[in-house]
Design an enzyme around this catalytic site. Structure first.
Site, short mmCIF file in Angstrom:
data_model
loop_
_atom_site.label_atom_id
_atom_site.label_comp_id
_atom_site.label_asym_id
_atom_site.label_seq_id
_atom_site.Cartn_x
_atom_site.Cartn_y
_atom_site.Cartn_z
CG ASP A 1 -2.30 0.56 0.89
OD1 ASP A 1 -2.35 1.77 0.60
OD2 ASP A 1 -3.30 -0.17 0.92
CG HIS B 1 -5.15 3.83 0.12
ND1 HIS B 1 -4.66 2.55 0.04
CD2 HIS B 1 -6.33 3.81 -0.53
CE1 HIS B 1 -5.50 1.79 -0.63
NE2 HIS B 1 -6.53 2.53 -1.00
CB SER C 1 -9.06 0.62 -1.09
OG SER C 1 -8.16 0.59 -2.15
#
Length: 813
Positions: free
Chosen positions: A157, A222, A544
């Protein structure tokens, strides 16, 4: 002053974008506006571009791989010095391959060399929970397994913010002895007993000092979000008081290893493969990958398929996001059968931001509005009536509410209606903003704002035009119970698989809408590039977000059954999933696969559909890969029984999918084997549910087991009259013994011929593929990625839109 040429560009862009879905409009208008502001000329690039050369399984003499790769390049390029200059990276820990700068002619030569499986561009991908775990039936009060502390969850990620409370190591023991990884500390980054490992990758030097930190530290948010969703510890959290509660991961005691492969401009194939290689060698138990490709590619040219195959070979299950390209069919990403593909669905909480007019009429809107106007009403102003003529704007431009297009003296103190939803709206001095768009997710702005449906927006315009002094106010967002949950959100990518439609994808679904989890303080507090606030927890949506939910449950199952194979864990998650209502999800199994994940039931599935590397190799043979090729990929003496293409019906998959051309006769037989992991002495009975137009026969229909670990084989035969133009017909097979229900969905549908006809007939060592997608891009999957990328006013990449053919990215919309 706005130039005529610039205005023309914007008008052309809008005409094109208006053809897109409402959410796509919201994202792409913001991207294109920024891009248009900074149109520049670029110098011609060198003919040589970065490519990944994939050479299959890890060589037996791993010490010599770099030398082998150098020699191959020297042979093609003509000199040792050019080979050294061309070679960027060598893989050899977990599989074989390298990254090098090559011209098209050099690529063609290397493709013909012995041992080369594929050569493809180093493409760029983009990165595609206070309530979610309770909604799935895993409350904080549920007893935890002591073995959870030995489970290591790896995440590919954007890195992690290790100081976030979700990653505290208070009360943790030292890392498990099996851990072989490192903490690549740099720029004040440190690991602890919770985040036990961290690495970062930048083989193409895409690091940008304006937005990135050269370390595993997360500057985008994220990676911190996905890591805490999968395995964060329990901690009180909220978004400025909204969505408050205890945020936690599925396995709070598990360890986290982060592999930062994504930067502000995306994630490259080479970095992703390097991270897979390290994660496998480091000793992670599971992998979570919330990124993927927007375009289909054959398995041996798909970087995620390659990485997940070698992870599977080493006993590691990889959960992958399905992508955010819904609701159109055949858009699902990460469709390899050895990977677990996760769709996104709702939880029983939505956010409502009401708009109240001066006449008392109320419209339900959507956003994350934390600003309290105390019920005071303000003049309702239409942006198209507020053009800043002094700056060269006109009503058509002003209706978009882009910076500089509105006259401040007109909009000051009013609630402004903007015709075009966009992340760049900056209505200085206004009391609030209203935009027309129908979307699932709630979006935060740094000022009072509500997103209402286009139909309601039209009513607001009518009210404003027909009232002498129209007024309105925007209320603070409040949580509302969603009695329709769970349903699959519109942006979640749908099946069938564009490569192998007889493998039902996605596999299952999990919460991915409005998920609160850890965030990077550098990631911003809203989608606006002018918002300087910081937060530790943020609400975002996307596959996600659903992917790490499934990773957390997989880790939960792995802690209870450490010896189970990746396929066994996957089967347990799928066959115990909660059945979804097709009346609320028109795409049925193409939207939700086996259903919504159920963590507690997955611990004890009763029966499992197991599969080994040999089963997947046989699957590849049916896809057209020959003996030479599968031996390179697997690294053993695997043999394809024939060179004829076949169906995927005999892969021991926990679902049944039958893809048919229009008018094709319905007849198929699926052999399956189940393994007893429940009660030693038990008898299971088959129960079939299917519309009467089809006949489903299960032989035998009764399976008797005398011990745990015993296997039984059966066949499922589906027959019926030809079907035409049929999107999907749903059914199911359940094996039940009174204690367990082992459910597998059945899907019969009409479909186009596959994009790829697998591999053409070629000499034994050199496969060739049909289709226009060779070397195509990949894309991280969270819905706010595009907005978050524009955290600074000079950002122009649009993090999450269409990406170049040189990098990959997150799964977002």
């Amino acid at each position: 002053m706005l130039k005529t040429g610039f205005k023309y560009i914007l008008l052309c862009i809008v005409k094109r974008v208006l053809k897109l879905s409402s959410m796509a409009k919201l994202l792409h208008l913001s991207i294109f506006f920024l891009a248009a502001l900074v149109l520049q000329c670029h110098c011609a690039e060198d003919d040589r571009k970065s490519h990944v050369v994939y050479m299959g399984d890890r060589p037996k003499d791993a010490a010599s791989v770099a030398s082998t790769h150098h020699n191959m390049l020297a042979e093609v390029l003509g000199s040792s010095s050019e080979a050294r200059e061309s070679l960027i990276y060598s893989y050899g820990k977990s599989f074989n391959g390298f990254v090098a700068k090559l011209s098209d002619k050099e690529v063609a030569r290397i493709k013909e060399m012995e041992g080369v499986v594929s050569v493809f561009p180093n493409a760029q991908l983009q990165v595609h929970t206070t309530r979610s775990w309770d909604f799935m039936g895993l409350p904080e009060s549920h007893p935890r397994l002591s073995a959870e502390g030995d489970v290591i969850v790896g995440l590919l990620d954007t890195g992690v913010w290790p100081e976030n409370p979700s990653f505290s190591d208070e009360g943790f023991d030292p890392p498990p002895a099996k851990w072989k990884g490192i903490c690549q500390g740099a720029n004040n980054f440190t690991c602890n007993k919770k985040v036990i490992g961290a690495r970062f990758y930048d083989l193409e030097n895409i690091f940008d000092p304006r937005y990135d930190i050269k370390s595993p530290r997360d500057t985008l948010g994220h990676g911190s979000h996905t890591a805490s969703t999968a395995a964060g510890i329990a901690t009180n959290a909220s978004y400025f008081g909204l969505a408050g509660g205890v945020a936690r991961g599925g396995v709070p005691s598990a360890r986290i290893a982060v592999y930062k492969v994504c930067w502000a401009s995306g994630c490259t194939s080479a970095d992703i493969l390097a991270a897979f290689e390290d994660a496998i060698a480091d000793g992670v138990d599971l992998l979570s990958v919330s990124l993927g490709s927007d375009f289909p590619a054959p398995y041996h040219e798909d970087v995620i398929a390659i990485g997940t195959f070698h992870a599977m070979k080493n006993g590691i299950l990889t959960s992958c996001s399905a992508g955010n390209s819904g609701p159109n069919r055949r858009q699902v990403s990460n469709y390899a059968p050895w990977a677990l593909t996760v769709a996104a669905s709702t939880i029983d909480r939505i956010f409502s931001t009401k708009v109240v007019l001066g006449n008392g009429q109320i419209f339900l809107g959507n956003s994350l509005n934390i600003f309290d106007l105390h019920g005071k009403t303000f003049p309702l102003i239409y942006s198209g009536d507020s053009a800043n003529y002094t700056a060269g704007a006109d009503p058509e431009l002003a209706a978009w509410c882009f910076p500089g297009t509105l006259a401040p003296l007109i909009t000051k103190g009013g609630v402004v209606m903007c015709d075009i939803p966009n992340a760049l709206a900056l209505v200085q001095g206004s009391a609030g903003v209203i935009m027309p768009v129908s979307i699932d997710e709630s979006i935060p702005f740094p000022f009072p704002l509500s997103l209402i449906s286009p139909e309601d927006y039209s009513q607001l315009l009518d009210y404003m035009r027909s009232t002498r002094t129209p007024t309105a106010t925007i209320l603070m967002t409040e949580p509302v119970k969603d009695v329709m949950a769970p349903t699959v959100v519109s942006f979640s990518s749908r099946g069938p698989s564009p490569i192998t439609p007889d493998i039902l994808k996605p596999d299952l679904t999990a919460p991915g809408l409005n998920i609160l989890a850890a965030w990077s303080p550098l990631g911003g507090a809203s989608i606006s590039p002018w918002d300087d606030r910081t937060v530790d927890y943020f609400v975002i949506s996307g596959t996600s977000m659903s992917c790490p939910h499934v990773t957390g449950v997989a880790a939960f199952v792995k802690a209870a059954h450490p010896s189970w194979s990746p396929a066994a864990i996957k089967s347990a998650l799928m066959t115990t999933a909660t059945t979804m209502d097709s009346r609320k999800n028109a795409d049925a199994e193409f939207a939700y696969g086996s259903g919504q994940i159920d963590p507690l039931k997955a611990l004890n599935p009763g029966l499992i559909y197991n599969a080994s590397e040999a089963d997947y190799v046989n699957f590849l043979c049916k896809e057209g890969y020959n003996t030479t090729l599968v031996r390179i990929i697997s690294g053993d003496n695997s043999t394809c029984p024939s060179n004829e293409l076949g169906k995927a019906w005999d892969l021991n998959y926990p679902t049944f999918a039958l893809s048919l051309l229009d008018g094709e006769t319905v007849i198929a037989t699926f052999p399956r084997t189940v393994t007893n992991v429940g009660t030693p002495n038990s008898t299971y009975y088959a129960r079939v549910s299917m519309p009467s137009q089809f006949t489903v026969t299960v032989q035998p229909s009764v399976l008797s087991f005398s011990r745990v670990g015993e296997e039984k084989t059966f066949t499922v035969k589906i027959t019926g009259a030809p079907i035409v133009n049929t999107p999907i017909v749903s059914g199911s097979l359940e094996w039940t013994n009174g204690e367990y229900v082992v459910r597998s969905p059945i899907a019969v549908f009409n479909n186009m011929p596959s994009i790829f006809s697998s591999i053409d007939e070629q000499p034994q060592s050199k496969p060739k593929f049909k289709g226009p997608w060779e070397g195509s891009t990949s894309t991280i999957y969270h819905k706010k990625g595009t907005f978050k990328s524009m955290q600074r006013t000079d950002r122009t990449d649009g993090f999450g839109g269409l990406v170049s053919n040189s990098r990959l990215g997150y799964h977002k919309h």
